[in-house]
Design an enzyme around this catalytic site. Structure first.
Site, PDB file in Angstrom:
ATOM      1  N   PRO A  34      70.517 -29.440  74.148  1.00 44.03           N
ATOM      2  CA  PRO A  34      71.198 -28.994  72.931  1.00 44.03           C
ATOM      3  C   PRO A  34      71.389 -27.485  72.954  1.00 44.03           C
ATOM      4  O   PRO A  34      70.437 -26.748  73.210  1.00 44.03           O
ATOM      5  CB  PRO A  34      70.222 -29.394  71.817  1.00 44.03           C
ATOM      6  CG  PRO A  34      68.878 -29.466  72.487  1.00 44.03           C
ATOM      7  CD  PRO A  34      69.159 -29.929  73.889  1.00 44.03           C
ATOM      8  N   MET A  35      72.600 -27.030  72.704  1.00 48.62           N
ATOM      9  CA  MET A  35      72.860 -25.589  72.679  1.00 48.62           C
ATOM     10  C   MET A  35      73.780 -25.207  71.533  1.00 48.62           C
ATOM     11  O   MET A  35      74.953 -25.589  71.515  1.00 48.62           O
ATOM     12  CB  MET A  35      73.460 -25.134  74.009  1.00 48.62           C
ATOM     13  CG  MET A  35      72.414 -24.993  75.105  1.00 48.62           C
ATOM     14  SD  MET A  35      73.133 -24.560  76.687  1.00 48.62           S
ATOM     15  CE  MET A  35      73.932 -26.088  77.149  1.00 48.62           C
ATOM     16  N   THR A  36      73.226 -24.456  70.594  1.00 48.83           N
ATOM     17  CA  THR A  36      73.989 -23.954  69.455  1.00 48.83           C
ATOM     18  C   THR A  36      75.120 -23.070  69.960  1.00 48.83           C
ATOM     19  O   THR A  36      74.894 -22.163  70.752  1.00 48.83           O
ATOM     20  CB  THR A  36      73.051 -23.132  68.543  1.00 48.83           C
ATOM     21  OG1 THR A  36      72.097 -24.027  67.993  1.00 48.83           O
ATOM     22  CG2 THR A  36      73.822 -22.451  67.430  1.00 48.83           C
ATOM     23  N   GLN A 111      71.664 -33.617  67.685  1.00 49.92           N
ATOM     24  CA  GLN A 111      70.336 -33.044  67.441  1.00 49.92           C
ATOM     25  C   GLN A 111      70.256 -32.646  65.967  1.00 49.92           C
ATOM     26  O   GLN A 111      70.926 -31.701  65.521  1.00 49.92           O
ATOM     27  CB  GLN A 111      70.064 -31.830  68.319  1.00 49.92           C
ATOM     28  CG  GLN A 111      68.591 -31.427  68.180  1.00 49.92           C
ATOM     29  CD  GLN A 111      68.236 -30.073  68.762  1.00 49.92           C
ATOM     30  OE1 GLN A 111      68.934 -29.090  68.538  1.00 49.92           O
ATOM     31  NE2 GLN A 111      67.142 -30.014  69.498  1.00 49.92           N
ATOM     32  N   HIS A 179      65.059 -32.483  65.869  1.00 54.17           N
ATOM     33  CA  HIS A 179      64.669 -31.162  66.380  1.00 54.17           C
ATOM     34  C   HIS A 179      63.320 -30.768  65.788  1.00 54.17           C
ATOM     35  O   HIS A 179      63.232 -30.264  64.673  1.00 54.17           O
ATOM     36  CB  HIS A 179      65.745 -30.140  65.997  1.00 54.17           C
ATOM     37  CG  HIS A 179      65.639 -28.817  66.697  1.00 54.17           C
ATOM     38  ND1 HIS A 179      64.494 -28.395  67.343  1.00 54.17           N
ATOM     39  CD2 HIS A 179      66.543 -27.815  66.862  1.00 54.17           C
ATOM     40  CE1 HIS A 179      64.711 -27.191  67.865  1.00 54.17           C
ATOM     41  NE2 HIS A 179      65.937 -26.816  67.587  1.00 54.17           N
ATOM     42  N   GLY A 180      62.275 -31.001  66.575  1.00 50.31           N
ATOM     43  CA  GLY A 180      60.926 -30.646  66.122  1.00 50.31           C
ATOM     44  C   GLY A 180      60.380 -29.456  66.910  1.00 50.31           C
ATOM     45  O   GLY A 180      59.160 -29.299  66.992  1.00 50.31           O
ATOM     46  N   ALA A 181      61.285 -28.643  67.502  1.00 48.75           N
ATOM     47  CA  ALA A 181      60.853 -27.606  68.449  1.00 48.75           C
ATOM     48  C   ALA A 181      61.102 -26.189  67.936  1.00 48.75           C
ATOM     49  O   ALA A 181      61.663 -25.978  66.863  1.00 48.75           O
ATOM     50  CB  ALA A 181      61.594 -27.813  69.772  1.00 48.75           C
ATOM     51  N   HIS A 182      60.649 -25.206  68.738  1.00 54.02           N
ATOM     52  CA  HIS A 182      61.094 -23.806  68.712  1.00 54.02           C
ATOM     53  C   HIS A 182      60.832 -23.035  67.429  1.00 54.02           C
ATOM     54  O   HIS A 182      61.489 -22.032  67.159  1.00 54.02           O
ATOM     55  CB  HIS A 182      62.599 -23.725  69.048  1.00 54.02           C
ATOM     56  CG  HIS A 182      62.949 -24.381  70.342  1.00 54.02           C
ATOM     57  ND1 HIS A 182      64.239 -24.630  70.742  1.00 54.02           N
ATOM     58  CD2 HIS A 182      62.165 -24.866  71.345  1.00 54.02           C
ATOM     59  CE1 HIS A 182      64.233 -25.235  71.924  1.00 54.02           C
ATOM     60  NE2 HIS A 182      62.983 -25.386  72.303  1.00 54.02           N
ATOM     61  N   TYR A 184      61.278 -24.098  64.229  1.00 54.49           N
ATOM     62  CA  TYR A 184      62.076 -24.483  63.054  1.00 54.49           C
ATOM     63  C   TYR A 184      61.240 -25.414  62.156  1.00 54.49           C
ATOM     64  O   TYR A 184      60.056 -25.645  62.417  1.00 54.49           O
ATOM     65  CB  TYR A 184      63.402 -25.100  63.505  1.00 54.49           C
ATOM     66  CG  TYR A 184      64.251 -24.073  64.234  1.00 54.49           C
ATOM     67  CD1 TYR A 184      64.827 -23.018  63.536  1.00 54.49           C
ATOM     68  CD2 TYR A 184      64.411 -24.120  65.614  1.00 54.49           C
ATOM     69  CE1 TYR A 184      65.565 -22.032  64.204  1.00 54.49           C
ATOM     70  CE2 TYR A 184      65.135 -23.144  66.289  1.00 54.49           C
ATOM     71  CZ  TYR A 184      65.715 -22.099  65.572  1.00 54.49           C
ATOM     72  OH  TYR A 184      66.430 -21.123  66.226  1.00 54.49           O
TER      73      TYR A 184
HETATM   74  C1  LIG Z   1      73.038 -20.645  73.828  1.00 51.69           C
HETATM   75  C2  LIG Z   1      71.833 -21.526  73.631  1.00 51.69           C
HETATM   76  C3  LIG Z   1      71.697 -22.235  72.453  1.00 51.69           C
HETATM   77  C4  LIG Z   1      70.590 -23.088  72.262  1.00 51.69           C
HETATM   78  N1  LIG Z   1      70.518 -23.849  71.124  1.00 51.69           N
HETATM   79  C5  LIG Z   1      69.543 -24.780  71.011  1.00 51.69           C
HETATM   80  C6  LIG Z   1      69.569 -25.726  69.937  1.00 51.69           C
HETATM   81  O1  LIG Z   1      70.481 -25.773  69.095  1.00 51.69           O
HETATM   82  N2  LIG Z   1      68.545 -26.623  69.870  1.00 51.69           N
HETATM   83  C7  LIG Z   1      67.529 -26.640  70.776  1.00 51.69           C
HETATM   84  O2  LIG Z   1      66.617 -27.458  70.655  1.00 51.69           O
HETATM   85  N3  LIG Z   1      67.511 -25.773  71.823  1.00 51.69           N
HETATM   86  C8  LIG Z   1      68.501 -24.883  71.971  1.00 51.69           C
HETATM   87  N4  LIG Z   1      68.536 -24.061  73.082  1.00 51.69           N
HETATM   88  C9  LIG Z   1      67.528 -24.265  74.159  1.00 51.69           C
HETATM   89  C10 LIG Z   1      68.113 -25.214  75.228  1.00 51.69           C
HETATM   90  O3  LIG Z   1      68.241 -26.528  74.730  1.00 51.69           O
HETATM   91  C11 LIG Z   1      67.218 -25.269  76.479  1.00 51.69           C
HETATM   92  O4  LIG Z   1      65.968 -25.811  76.131  1.00 51.69           O
HETATM   93  C12 LIG Z   1      67.044 -23.895  77.124  1.00 51.69           C
HETATM   94  O5  LIG Z   1      68.297 -23.250  77.272  1.00 51.69           O
HETATM   95  C13 LIG Z   1      66.382 -24.023  78.470  1.00 51.69           C
HETATM   96  O6  LIG Z   1      67.197 -24.736  79.359  1.00 51.69           O
HETATM   97  P1  LIG Z   1      68.037 -23.951  80.523  1.00 51.69           P
HETATM   98  O7  LIG Z   1      67.035 -23.079  81.211  1.00 51.69           O
HETATM   99  O8  LIG Z   1      68.566 -25.058  81.382  1.00 51.69           O
HETATM  100  O9  LIG Z   1      69.094 -23.149  79.859  1.00 51.69           O
HETATM  101  C14 LIG Z   1      69.606 -23.184  73.276  1.00 51.69           C
HETATM  102  C15 LIG Z   1      69.754 -22.456  74.456  1.00 51.69           C
HETATM  103  C16 LIG Z   1      70.858 -21.644  74.659  1.00 51.69           C
HETATM  104  C17 LIG Z   1      71.008 -20.916  75.968  1.00 51.69           C
END
Ligand SMILES: Cc1cc2nc3c(=O)[nH]c(=O)nc-3n(C[C@H](O)[C@H](O)[C@H](O)COP(=O)(O)O)c2cc1C
Length: 375
Positions: A34-36, A111, A179-182, A184
Site C-alpha cells: 500500500p502506498m499513499t 487498505q 491498516h494496523g501499522a505505522h 496510526y
Molecule cells: C510513497 C509511500 C507511501 C506509503 N503509504 C503507505 C500506506 O498508505 N499504508 C501503508 O501501510 N504503508 C505505506 N507505505 C509503506 C509501504 O507499504 C512499504 O511498507 C514500504 O515502502 C517498504 O517497502 P519498499 O521498501 O518495497 O518500498 C508507503 C510507502 C511509500 C514509499
C-alpha cells in the site's frame, strides 16, 4: 536450489506459484504494498488511479493492496487528496479500479485506514473534527493534543471499518486489508507508548489488542465467510522508527493470537528491511515469526529488490537495485507466503513482469522523483 538453475528461472518458479488466502486464490506471490499517493481530489480515485493500478495488475502483480483509504469517520483522515472508502462517487471510482485490476488478471484489496492521533489540522471535509486516539497522546509523546476516545467513539470507528469492508465486497474487491501499522489509530492502541488507558482497552498486550480484535470481528461478521481479511501491523511507527510493540515472541503472540481468533486470514508484517531477524536466536523476520506464531499466511515487505530503505526514499533519496536470492530462499523454506513490493513497483509498473520473466537486467533503481507522478 539446483546449482545449474539460472537465478532468473528460479525467481519465476518460486514467485509464480498461486497462494490461497481464505476463499481467494492469488495467482502468484507478488503483492503491491500500500502506498499513499494523494492523487484523488475530493477523495475520489479517478481514471489516472484506475490505470495506475490496472497497469501493475496487467504486468503480473498478483495482489494489489491499495494505498490507505479513509473509512467513514469524521476524524479518520486529514487530506482531501487521499481516496476515501465511503460515499457514492468515491466508491464508484474504486469499483472501476477493481474492475481494471481484474481485467489485468490481478486481485485487489483496499487498505482501510484511520489515522487517529496523527491527524493535524485537516482540509475539508476533515477541518473541524478532533484528532482521536486511545489516550489523546501523539506518537511523539505530546499529551493533551487530542481526544481520548469514549466507548461511543470506539463503536463508531469499529462500525466505520465494518461498513467499509461491506462496501469492498459489494463493489467487487477480493478482500480487505486493515491498516494496523505505522503508528496510526489501531497501532496507537496496540502500542503502550500511546495507549495509557486503564479500561479494558489498555494495559497488557492482550488488552491493547482488544480494539483491533473488535474491528476484525466486526468486519468478519459483516462480510462473507470466505472473504479475506488481512491485517497489517508493524513494530516501527512513522514518528518513532525504533519503537517496538513486542520485545519477545511471547509478547508478539499475545497481540496476534486474539487477532487471529477474531478472524484475520493473513497478516502483513511491515518491516523496512525484510532480511533482518526480528528476535535474537533465530533468522526469522517479522513475517516469519507471525506465520510461526499464528499459523496464518504471512506477507513480508521491506526493501525488496532495493538496497536503501524507504524512509530515505521519503527524504528524496534513490536506491540501487538489489538481488532477491535471499528472499527466494526464505519463500522456499515457507518462512512466509507472499512478498509485498513498494517503491520498486512505484518506480516501475513492469517490475513483476520483469522478475517473472527473468528480465533482471531491465530492473530500474528507485528514484524519488517517481513520487511526483502517477505513471
Ligand atoms: C510513497 C509511500 C507511501 C506509503 N503509504 C503507505 C500506506 O498508505 N499504508 C501503508 O501501510 N504503508 C505505506 N507505505 C509503506 C509501504 O507499504 C512499504 O511498507 C514500504 O515502502 C517498504 O517497502 P519498499 O521498501 O518495497 O518500498 C508507503 C510507502 C511509500 C514509499
Amino acid at each position: 536450489m539446483s546449482v545449474t538453475q539460472p537465478a532468473s528461472s528460479r525467481a519465476a518458479e518460486i514467485l509464480s506459484r498461486p497462494v490461497s488466502i481464505n476463499g481467494l486464490t492469488v495467482p502468484n506471490r507478488i503483492a503491491m504494498a500500500p502506498m499513499t499517493r494523494m492523487f484523488s481530489p475530493g477523495g475520489v480515485p479517478g481514471e489516472d488511479v484506475v490505470s495506475y493500478y490496472g497497469r501493475r495488475a496487467a504486468a503480473g502483480v498478483g495482489l494489489i493492496v491499495t494505498e490507505g483509504t479513509y473509512v467513514g469517520h469524521d476524524s479518520a483522515g486529514q487530506s482531501d487528496r487521499v481516496p476515501r472508502f465511503h460515499g457514492a462517487e468515491q466508491l464508484a471510482g474504486w469499483a472501476k479500479v477493481a474492475e481494471a485490476v481484474h481485467a489485468g488478471g490481478g486481485t485487489i484489496v483496499p487498505q482501510l485506514w484511520h489515522i487517529g492521533m496523527v491527524r493535524k489540522q485537516g482540509e475539508p471535509p476533515y477541518a473541524d473534527a478532533p484528532a482521536v486516539g486511545p489516550s489523546g497522546i501523539r506518537v511523539d509523546g505530546t499529551e493533551g493534543t487530542g481526544k481520548a476516545m469514549t466507548q461511543r467513539d470506539l463503536d463508531d470507528v469499529i462500525g466505520a471499518f465494518a461498513e467499509a469492508a461491506a462496501a469492498a465486497e459489494r463493489i467487487g474487491f477480493d478482500g480487505v486489508e486493515i491498516h494496523g501499522a505505522h503508528g496510526y489509530l489501531i497501532d496507537q492502541f496496540l502500542w503502550a507508548g500511546t495507549n495509557r488507558r486503564t479500561d479494558a482497552y489498555g494495559g497488557d498486550p492482550v488488552a491493547r489488542a482488544k480494539f483491533a480484535a473488535e474491528i476484525v470481528a466486526a468486519v468478519r461478521e459483516t462480510v462473507s465467510a470466505e472473504f479475506p481479511v488481512i491485517f497489517r501491523y508493524s513494530q516501527w511507527k512513522q514518528e518513532a522508527y525504533d519503537a517496538r510493540l513486542a520485545e519477545t515472541p511471547e509478547e508478539l503472540e499475545a497481540i496476534l493470537a486474539p487477532l487471529a481468533a477474531a478472524g484475520v486470514d493473513a497478516f502483513h508484517a511491515s518491516t523496512r528491511r525484510y532480511w533482518l531477524p526480528e528476535f535474537d536466536g533465530s533468522d526469522l523476520n517479522l513475517a516469519g515469526w507471525t506465520k510461526k506464531l499464528t499459523g496464518k499466511p504471512a506477507i513480508t515487505v521491506g526493501s525488496v529488490g532495493l538496497d536503501g530503505d524507504f524512509i530515505k526514499g521519503f527524504m528524496g533519496e534513490g536506491s540501487p537495485v538489489k538481488g532477491i536470492d535471499d528472499l527466494l530462499d526464505r519463500l522456499e523454506r515457507d518462512e512466509f507466503d507472499m512478498v509485498a513490493v513498494g517503491r520498486a513497483l512505484l518506480q516501475d509498473p513492469e517490475w513483476a513482469a520483469k522478475i517473472l520473466a527473468g528480465r533482471l537486467d531491465e530492473l530500474k533503481p528507485y528514484d524519488a522523483a517517481a513520487l511526483k507522478t502517477l505513471s
